[in-house]
Design a protein around this motif. Structure first.
Motif, short mmCIF file in Angstrom:
data_model
loop_
_atom_site.label_atom_id
_atom_site.label_comp_id
_atom_site.label_asym_id
_atom_site.label_seq_id
_atom_site.Cartn_x
_atom_site.Cartn_y
_atom_site.Cartn_z
N LYS A 16 0.83 -1.20 0.00
CA LYS A 16 0.00 0.00 0.00
C LYS A 16 0.87 1.26 0.00
N ALA A 17 1.94 1.22 0.78
CA ALA A 17 2.84 2.39 0.85
C ALA A 17 3.50 2.65 -0.50
N LEU A 18 3.86 1.60 -1.21
CA LEU A 18 4.48 1.76 -2.53
C LEU A 18 3.47 2.29 -3.55
N LEU A 19 2.27 1.70 -3.56
CA LEU A 19 1.24 2.16 -4.50
C LEU A 19 0.87 3.62 -4.27
N SER A 20 0.77 4.01 -3.01
CA SER A 20 0.38 5.39 -2.70
C SER A 20 1.41 6.39 -3.17
N ARG A 21 2.63 5.95 -3.40
CA ARG A 21 3.70 6.82 -3.87
C ARG A 21 3.97 6.68 -5.37
N GLY A 22 3.13 5.89 -6.04
CA GLY A 22 3.23 5.82 -7.50
C GLY A 22 4.13 4.74 -8.03
N LEU A 23 4.25 3.62 -7.29
CA LEU A 23 5.03 2.49 -7.80
C LEU A 23 4.18 1.23 -7.73
N LEU A 24 4.10 0.51 -8.83
CA LEU A 24 3.37 -0.75 -8.90
C LEU A 24 4.36 -1.87 -8.62
N ASP A 51 12.67 3.65 -0.52
CA ASP A 51 13.27 4.22 0.68
C ASP A 51 12.18 4.83 1.57
N GLU A 52 11.29 5.62 0.98
CA GLU A 52 10.22 6.24 1.76
C GLU A 52 9.29 5.20 2.36
N ALA A 53 8.95 4.19 1.58
CA ALA A 53 8.03 3.16 2.06
C ALA A 53 8.65 2.37 3.22
N PHE A 54 9.92 2.01 3.10
CA PHE A 54 10.57 1.26 4.18
C PHE A 54 10.78 2.14 5.42
N ALA A 55 11.03 3.42 5.19
CA ALA A 55 11.16 4.34 6.34
C ALA A 55 9.85 4.43 7.11
N GLU A 56 8.75 4.54 6.36
CA GLU A 56 7.43 4.60 6.99
C GLU A 56 7.13 3.30 7.73
N TYR A 57 7.46 2.19 7.11
CA TYR A 57 7.22 0.87 7.73
C TYR A 57 8.05 0.73 9.01
N SER A 58 9.31 1.11 8.94
CA SER A 58 10.21 0.91 10.08
C SER A 58 9.88 1.84 11.25
N ALA A 59 9.19 2.95 10.98
CA ALA A 59 8.86 3.94 12.02
C ALA A 59 7.56 3.61 12.74
N ARG A 60 6.89 2.53 12.36
CA ARG A 60 5.59 2.23 12.96
C ARG A 60 5.71 2.00 14.48
#
Length: 443
Positions: free
Chosen positions: A397-405, A434-443
């Motif tokens: 979901k984080a990747l799709l929301s940033r424009g990557l399939l 990078d952004e998606a993994f940063a968001e995931y790791s900050a949960r």
């Protein structure tokens, strides 16, 4: 096509009302609607654009809507839109000759199919007929297609509800990161996996084994690069016991590893061993028209000079598919697309993904070559326990929301853009990861 939100809604509604999807529980589906595509991007009817780092099903090697391939299909449609496979037609011969030129001098004929699954079906049929044997050995970590023998040759969970074909035996291939053999190095993993395979051969009875069928690089199972000596060792075992060796290059072939075929990649196969049969599909024409096939050496082809080959397909060598193959292979050669895949993987994708692996503990291993990579995601980097479905859904979901399939499978993100991908597109994708993994790791 006009980008109209109402058209997107209609496409979604028609799909949910009338289309039965593969590998899915139907009631909970909410498929993304794709309105159009070009190059390495796709978009929906709302105008949202996505970098396609899935290459759909790891098959759009030449990218979406390549003008030369579209022109090749249109030109063939103007001349001969369909013909029975018993007839000769020029475009089929041209396609076969181009494929053989890339496969090597050991091969002399191509049997065309509609895709990768029936390519594997017919390769298995050939092996059984020329050896007079029945059993087929394949890996547990594998996918070979969803038809009778192909799905039973498959090793993953999809095999289990479909085990109707006879004579299939599975073995564990090498995978140093999650070793079945308690290995502590890639070299030891190769040695022990080969010992295991020989013991399976001996236990099953070599005189009854027709073929060893392996993906040169298991793809859906996780982009599992063969460790040093493994392909050469399998070749030696096949020769020792008179077994036909089939390399499934459906996903790995035609540029994906930075070579025309994965077995030609010196990093994967430094000994340069050659299989007896090669199966292909996907990248040969990026799926613009369904096509696949078996690449056959003279010694197997000649076994059917005076004996009928008991296999065939109504659309074998379909003219529109052949036109797309000719146009694809010509464009890939003219534009250096295979070379681009090798370079961008070596110089941009690999270093970028390895940097992410150093940055985030959730990335347990980075592996790949060319435009064929996987991030093995773990809940614990010490135990290497995989993350679960909920965590994967969060990352997707984080990747799709940033424009990557993305291409997500089990606990992995596969990084598999088209072979035409540019450095700038890779850098954009790396920033999104990078952004998606940063968001995931900050949960």
């Amino acid at each position: 096509m006009e980008l109209d939100a109402e058209l997107g809604e209609r496409a979604h509604d028609l799909d949910r009302a009338h289309v039965f999807h593969s590998w899915s529980a139907q009631a909970s589906l909410d498929p993304m609607v794709i309105a159009g595509a070009a190059g390495c991007e796709v978009w929906d009817f709302d105008g949202n654009r996505y970098l396609d780092f899935s290459s759909q099903l790891v098959n759009t090697n030449i990218g979406h809507q390549h003008p030369k391939v579209i022109a090749g299909i249109k030109a063939q449609a103007d001349v001969l839109a369909t013909v029975a496979p018993a007839h000769a037609n020029l475009t089929r011969g041209e396609a076969a000759s181009r494929i053989l030129a890339r496969a090597g001098d050991e091969f002399s004929k191509v049997f065309f199919t509609n895709g990768g699954a029936d390519a594997n079906e017919n390769a298995v049929r050939m092996a059984r007929l020329v050896t007079g044997r029945d059993k087929v050995l394949s890996m547990y970590r594998s996918y070979h297609g969803n038809t009778g023998a192909a799905i039973v040759a498959t090793g993953d969970w999809r095999r289990v509800p479909n085990e109707y074909a006879r004579g299939h035996v599975h073995f564990f291939g090498p995978f140093a990161y999650r070793s079945e053999f308690w290995s502590d190095s890639p070299e030891q993993e190769s040695e022990r996996a080969l010992h295991h395979l020989e013991r399976v051969i001996q236990a099953e009875g070599p005189a009854g084994i027709a073929a060893i069928l392996i993906e040169t690089v298991p793809g859906t199972a996780g982009v599992l690069l063969p460790p040093p000596g493994y392909l050469a060792g399998v070749r030696a075992l096949a020769d020792k016991y008179g077994i036909v060796l089939i390399f499934d290059e459906v996903m790995a072939g035609f540029g994906r590893t930075g070579d025309w075929f994965a077995f030609q990649n010196p990093e994967l196969n430094p000994e340069g061993v050659v299989p007896d049969l090669i199966t292909f599909a996907k990248g040969v024409n990026s799926g613009y028209v369904p096509a696949g096939g078996v690449i056959i050496p003279a010694w197997i082809a000649e076994a059917f000079d005076d004996t009928v080959f008991p296999g065939g397909l109504t659309y074998s060598g379909h003219p529109l598919a052949m036109g797309s193959i000719v146009a694809t292979l010509d464009a890939m050669a003219e534009e250096g697309i295979v070379e681009n895949a090798a370079r961008v993987g070596r110089d941009v994708i690999g270093p970028g993904l390895r940097a992410l692996g150093e940055k985030y503990d959730v990335i347990g291993e980075v592996r790949g070559v060319g435009v064929f990579w996987a991030l093995d995601l773990v809940a614990d980097p010490v135990t290497r326990s995989p993350i679960g479905p909920a965590e994967m859904a969060t990352l997707k979901k984080a990747l799709l929301s940033r424009g990557l399939l993305p291409f997500a499978a089990d606990n992995r993100i596969h990084v598999v853009p088209p072979c035409i991908v540019t450095d700038a597109e890779v850098e954009r994708a790396l920033a999104i990861y990078d952004e998606a993994f940063a968001e995931y790791s900050a949960r």
